[in-house]
Each structure stands twice: as structure tokens, then as C-alpha cells.
Design an enzyme around this catalytic site. Structure first.
Site: not given
Ligand code: ADP
Length: 167
Positions: A19, A43, A97, A135
Site C-alpha cells: 500500500h 469484510k 497486483r 493484508s
């Protein structure tokens, strides 16, 4: 010419070196950047909103005064395109990514485009050292007692460790 304002939204649960790499790259593309920490209740984040914002602020501060002065960290719970409009951002920054990110990002950008024609989404790629960091895996590795020091800052590492030590 008015300042070019970008918005980098995410859950940041927690903020990783990936990030941070995207944040630094984004500041080369826009004049000012709002890093927007999403509530992301769906989430079920490990960290509460306030703690995620705190961590992002601390990481941004570590980038040095010049860069940090052009970055603002905020939380939001509204629709992303509404929040972008409210802060006056014309650019949404996302990190890309691997192929796995593509489908989700493609759908989100497409739907955002349908909702507003005033905002462009720009995708940035992290340095190859950080591209694979997520993460989700940081949390999983730490939960199983693995070493996460190369994926997050020492301050974030401490917080993630503390979280799992409690449990
Ligand atoms: P979200 O819940 O919106 O996916 P994340 O915090 O997981 O929030 O990610 C925010 C943005 O940062 C997303 O665009 C994601 O693809 C990007 N990102 C996360 N980790 C990396 C990384 N290691 N390299 C590049 N982009 C990343």
C-alpha cells in the site's frame, strides 16, 4: 491549473509495504492525495476503523514532511464515487497486483464509470518486491506465528502481533 486531487481507497486492514509503495507512486501522479480508509463492515476487518486510520496516518508521516504535507488520510462509509465527488477528487487510484485483482477491479471500475463520468480510475503497480503482499496473508502468517517484518512496517507489525496475542 487547479491541483490534481487523487483518492486512494482501501480497507487497509492493516496497511502494508505494498500500500505504501502505491501511495508514494500516486504522489508522483497527483498533486494531492486523499487516502480513504473504508469502513468495510462486510469484510469484518481485524482492526477497527480508527486504528486503521491511525496506522495509515503513522505510515504516511514516515514518508517525510514534504510528501506527507500533500497527503490527507480520511475514513469513509459512503459510496466511493460519492465520496470522491464530495472531496473533489477527479482520479481514483488503485493498486494492481496480479491477474487475481484484475476481475474485481475491472468490475468496480466499470460500475463506477456507469455511475459517474467525471472520475477516472488509474491503476498503479507496486515495485516487484511488494507486489505479492496482501493484508489478508499478512494476518494469516502472523496468526500462525510467522515473520511478517518484510511485509509491514515495525509499527504495524507490533499492532498485528498484539492483536493475535490477545486472542
Ligand atoms: P480493498 O478492500 O478496497 O481491496 P485493500 O486495502 O485490500 O482494499 O487494497 C486497496 C488497494 O490497494 C487495492 O486497489 C489493492 O489492489 C491495492 N493493493 C493492496 N496491496 C497491494 C500491493 N501489494 N501491491 C499493489 N497494490 C496493492
Amino acid at each position: 491549473m487547479p491541483d490534481r486531487l487523487g483518492l486512494y481507497p482501501g480497507t487497509f486492514d492493516p496497511i502494508t509495504r505494498g500500500h505504501l509503495d502505491i501511495i508514494q507512486r500516486a504522489t508522483r501522479v497527483v498533486d494531492r492525495l486523499v487516502v480513504a480508509v473504508a469502513v468495510s463492515d462486510g469484510k469484518e476487518p481485524l482492526f477497527g476503523l480508527e486504528e486503521r486510520v491511525r496506522m495509515v496516518k503513522d505510515e504516511v508521516a514516515s514518508l517525510g514532511a514534504d510528501r506527507a504535507a500533500r497527503i490527507e488520510v480520511r475514513s469513509f462509509s459512503s459510496l466511493l464515487v460519492h465520496f470522491a465527488r464530495d472531496v473533489g477528487a477527479g482520479i481514483i487510484v488503485r493498486g494492481l497486483r496480479a491477474v487475481s485483482d484484475f476481475e474485481y477491479e475491472f468490475q468496480m471500475t466499470g460500475m463506477n464509470q456507469r455511475m459517474t463520468s467525471e472520475i477516472e480510475t488509474v491503476f498503479l503497480m507496486a515495485s516487484e518486491r511488494y507486489q505479492f503482499i496482501s493484508s489478508r496473508f499478512v494476518k494469516e502468517i502472523c496468526r500462525l506465528d510467522g515473520d511478517i517484518s518484510q511485509f509491514v512496517s515495525p509499527a504495524v507489525e507490533k499492532r498485528v502481533k498484539a492483536r493475535y496475542a490477545k486472542g
